[in-house]
Design an enzyme around this catalytic site. Structure first.
Site, PDB file in Angstrom:
ATOM      1  N   SER A 289       0.837  -1.199   0.000  1.00 29.81           N
ATOM      2  CA  SER A 289       0.000   0.000   0.000  1.00 29.81           C
ATOM      3  C   SER A 289       0.876   1.255   0.000  1.00 29.81           C
ATOM      4  O   SER A 289       1.616   1.490  -0.944  1.00 29.81           O
ATOM      5  CB  SER A 289      -0.972  -0.037   1.180  1.00 29.81           C
TER       6      SER A 289
ATOM      7  N   HIS B  42      -7.597  -5.539  -1.297  1.00 29.37           N
ATOM      8  CA  HIS B  42      -6.379  -4.836  -0.887  1.00 29.37           C
ATOM      9  C   HIS B  42      -5.502  -5.715  -0.001  1.00 29.37           C
ATOM     10  O   HIS B  42      -4.277  -5.689  -0.090  1.00 29.37           O
ATOM     11  CB  HIS B  42      -6.748  -3.545  -0.154  1.00 29.37           C
TER      12      HIS B  42
ATOM     13  N   ASP C  57      -9.001  -4.820  -5.863  1.00 27.12           N
ATOM     14  CA  ASP C  57      -8.632  -3.942  -4.748  1.00 27.12           C
ATOM     15  C   ASP C  57      -9.774  -2.979  -4.446  1.00 27.12           C
ATOM     16  O   ASP C  57     -10.283  -2.298  -5.318  1.00 27.12           O
ATOM     17  CB  ASP C  57      -7.371  -3.159  -5.119  1.00 27.12           C
TER      18      ASP C  57
END
Length: 818
Positions: A672, A779, A745
């Protein structure tokens, strides 16, 4: 053809094949080395829940990871939600697959009869008396509600109508009564998708600024609106000993809270028009108080869509928010209203007001207090004391106040930077009051509260503690603190007068286990669980929290792992894998504080870099990457790249100076925002031999209304956005980079297109890159095959480009691109 010529052309052909630019490999799943597989799939210690009196302990066991086939089940992505269209439940849940009970006094483990098989349980809640435990069980076509009788260890399904848990869950009223939401139609009645749309999807705006973040899974068409309305509409039901009674009419309920006296309901009902810009949590809504039968008593507020809220940290929608019941009174609704039109920069003394309206809800709301910063919430106690939290995200400030309902005074108690880990006193400890609600645990005749800090950062590392705090003298006393050499934190205060505590204790070699401590009665601590080490592969691995400085003097730390049996003098310097995640600070002193403990047992999740210590790497996990504001008129990101580079150089240099890390064989990685960091380091430095960037965002023009803690928008800080975007420097990235992204995601800002375009940019400029799109992943990755494949690809990348990297022809220049 002569043999030597044939050999030459064959070799040339092999080289051409090996060096060709390929779009994909064979597409099959890979697995990492056996030690990594075994650690990932090792059976973990069960999760634990203990009743308020510490008489019973519930063990909850879960399977390691679902298969990709399970992730591939049908899924709707609408209104910021991910829905299983077959069973009116969220599509991505982590299920509990096994329950058992332990009588803490006897230590006897007891099986639970009547559990469905196979079990897919979530949403575990003890009843008000702690005599029963409820849970939802999700099957392929419905959700049911079960209740476990603790005394008999028997489970029983109590519902007839299938539950709908898409926008909420169930609530206990008493030991025999539960309220929940049910589906009003079968899933097969969902509106069919038209073969041809009636027209184009249209969004409009007429002169009003709506600066919203880049949310994902939003409504995109009229058909999505129909689906959301179908799946989110529910019927409230009250279940008394298995008998169901409908409460009110079906509606788009998104909040349901029962008053402490069990006579009223506080509900939030979503309204049209549904937004195409924000998720369902930001849709227009009505807040109502009804009686327990669903009859309207009072409409509290109409709240517009959150898409009209101003952008920027601490700015809020100019409308009521934070509706709740006051926990220490029978039926008092409480909410907050901005006093600055929602704009934090407005020059007013008070920014928020908190209001209350009590049963029978016929009068006018009363203002309880006003806050000078943004109101964050209240932990209610009694008429004499409640603890109010207020703060400012932009200035990284949080404050605790004492509110006295009788005198109506709001008195400041504690103010600190949110980034000041050493100054964190912890959170107020709560207990259950006569209404069955959680309220402040008061001691010493109501003059003191308890504060629990389960982290307890200090110059010696994390040492959790329990404080008593005198709310009149504003003085804290330490009742207990973790002993050095261990990491032990308070899970619950079982008896505040006797200071009987439930703790979780661990060390770098001891698996976390639960203990009961008696601070006032001189009784030896009692261990009540006996969990064992799931990772024999890590036996002998050395873990150390190392401390070092970067060039401007800011202190840094990281968790260093060295392979089993490694001897620096004998074995020489190791290839290094650094894993990190940047954090912003307004204070250099706060950035320099030590966080974490070397005495915590290493528990591995799917994303950990520690697996690779078993493959001969020195792993520096949690390498600190602070980004610090250099003056009061500056923001942390104003020199992001420079500070990122200093952090990386400092980490590499300290490992080199310790004689354990080869500075010419270093990889950096992150997930991330850590992936964003990785790409920037490869774009602007020559410090690394390889990089691994998972699920990142690389082009900040695609997150134009802020990212992470940056609240300036793209048009206010265009140069900063451009300079911080590694996509703009893709031509400088010549260090091999592995890009991984879940194809589904759902995180704000990290659309898969970020990795797709980053790969294409690097590829187009002749860089070395590989892009892996994981099917059905969000994610955070869940699928067993996908995770094993990711771990394998990371291993192969490190082996090829880092461990076995050719020695440099000359000393690399640390910086480039400035």
């Amino acid at each position: 053809m002569p043999a030597k010529h044939f050999s030459f052309f064959a070799t040339l052909l092999v080289l051409l094949i090996c060096n060709r630019t390929t779009a994909q490999d064979d597409g099959s799943y890979k697995t990492p080395p056996k030690d990594i597989v075994d650690m990932l799939l090792a059976k973990k210690s069960p999760n634990v829940s203990v009743d308020d009196k510490a008489e019973w302990m519930l063990f909850m066991e879960s399977s390691s990871y679902p298969s990709v086939e399970e992730l591939a089940r049908p899924e709707l992505k609408i209104a910021g939600l991910r829905i299983n269209p077959a069973n009116f439940a969220p599509s991505r849940q982590t299920f509990i697959n096994g329950f058992s009970l332990r009588n803490i006094a006897s230590g006897k483990d007891l099986a639970i009869a009547g559990l469905p098989a196979p079990l897919f349980a979530t949403n575990i809640r003890w009843s008000p008396s702690n005599k029963k435990i409820a849970f939802t069980h999700t099957t392929s076509n419905r959700v049911d509600l079960y209740v476990i009788d603790v005394a008999t260890q028997k489970a029983k399904k109590i519902n007839k109508a299938a539950l709908n848990i898409i926008t909420g869950n169930y609530n206990w009223l008493d030991d025999n009564t539960i309220m929940y939401r049910t589906a009003i139609k079968p899933a097969t009645a969902a509106p069919p998708k038209p073969a041809v749309p009636k027209g184009p999807a249209t969004q409009e705006n007429y002169g009003k600024a709506t600066p919203r973040p880049t949310f994902q899974d939003l409504i995109k068409s009229p058909y999505d609106e129909q689906l959301f309305e179908f799946y989110a509409t529910t019927q409230l039901v009250k279940n008394i000993n298995g008998t169901e009674t409908k409460i009110g009419a079906p509606a788009l309920y998104s909040q349901l809270d029962i008053s402490p006296d069990k006579k009223y309901l506080l509900v939030r009902i979503l309204k049209k028009p549904f937004s195409y810009t924000v998720p369902s949590s930001g849709f227009p809504s009505t807040y109502l108080v009804t009686d327990i039968t669903g009859k309207l008593v009072k409409q509290l507020a109409e709240v517009p869509s959150n898409e009209t809220a101003p952008g920027g940290n601490d700015n809020v929608l100019f409308a009521p928010r934070a509706f709740e019941w006051r926990d220490d009174e029978p039926a008092t609704a409480v909410w907050c209203m901005p006093l600055d039109s929602g704009l934090i920069k407005k020059n007013v003394e008070y920014h928020d007001g908190v209001y209350a309206l009590s049963a029978p809800f016929t009068g006018e709301p009363k203002q309880l207090f006003k806050t000078k910063m943004r109101y964050r919430g209240t932990t209610w106690g009694d008429a004499n004391v409640a603890i109010v939290s207020e703060g400012l995200t932009g200035k990284q400030i949080i404050q605790y106040d004492r509110f006295n309902s009788i005198t109506e005074d709001l008195e400041k108690l504690i103010t600190r930077n949110t980034t000041d880990a050493y100054g964190n006193p912890g959170l107020p400890v709560t207990t259950t009051n006569q209404f069955g609600r959680k309220v402040l645990q008061l001691i010493d005749n109501g003059n003191k509260i308890l504060l629990n800090n389960p982290t307890g950062s200090s110059p010696k590392g994390d040492l959790p503690f329990l404080l008593s705090y005198d709310i009149h003298k504003k003085k804290a006393d330490t009742l207990w603190r973790c002993a050095e050499g261990w990491f032990e934190n308070v899970v619950a205060v079982l008896n505040a007068e006797k200071l009987q505590l439930l703790t979780e204790k661990q060390s770098e070699k001891e698996v976390p286990n639960f203990w009961i401590k008696n601070l006032r009665l001189r009784i030896a601590d009692r261990q009540i669980t006996q969990f064992t080490n799931p990772y024999p592969q890590l036996d002998g691995v050395v873990k150390e929290k190392i401390k070092y400085k970067r060039a401007d003097g800011v202190d840094l730390t990281g968790d260093l792992y060295l392979p089993k049996g490694y001897d620096a003098k004998r074995d020489g310097k190791l290839p290094v894998f650094i894993w990190a995640y940047p954090a912003e600070f307004n204070s250099a002193a706060d950035a320099a504080q030590i966080r974490g403990s070397e005495h915590k047992f290493t528990l591995l999740n799917w994303g950990s870099p520690v697996y690779y210590v078993t493959q001969g790497y020195a792993v520096l996990n949690n390498a600190e990457m602070p980004i610090v504001a250099t003056s009061k008129d500056k923001k942390p990101n104003d020199n992001f790249i420079e500070q990122l580079t200093m952090n990386a150089e400092a980490a590499i240099n300290v490992l080199d100076s310790l004689g354990v890390g080869d500075k010419n064989r270093v990889a950096v990685g992150g997930h991330s925002y850590g992936a964003f960091m990785t790409a920037n380091l490869l774009a602007h430095t020559n410090l690394f031999k390889g990089g691994i960037a998972r699920s990142g965002a690389y082009n900040r023009s695609l997150t134009p209304f802020g990212f992470q803690n940056e609240d300036r928008n793209y048009w206010q800080a265009t140069q900063l956005y451009n300079e911080m975007s590694p996509f703009n420097y893709a031509d400088k990235i010549k260090t091999p980079i592995l890009l991984v992204h879940g194809e589904m995601d759902n995180n704000t800002g990290t659309y898969p297109i970020q990795s797709e375009r980053m790969f294409n940019a690097i590829k187009g400029n002749g860089g070395t890159a590989k892009y892996i799109s994981l099917p059905y992943e969000s994610h955070g990755y869940q699928g067993r095959e996908n995770i094993l494949h990711t771990l394998a690809e990371q291993y192969l990348w490190l082996e090829k480009y880092v461990k076995n990297a050719a020695p440099p022809a000359e000393k690399p220049d640390a910086k480039k691109g400035f």
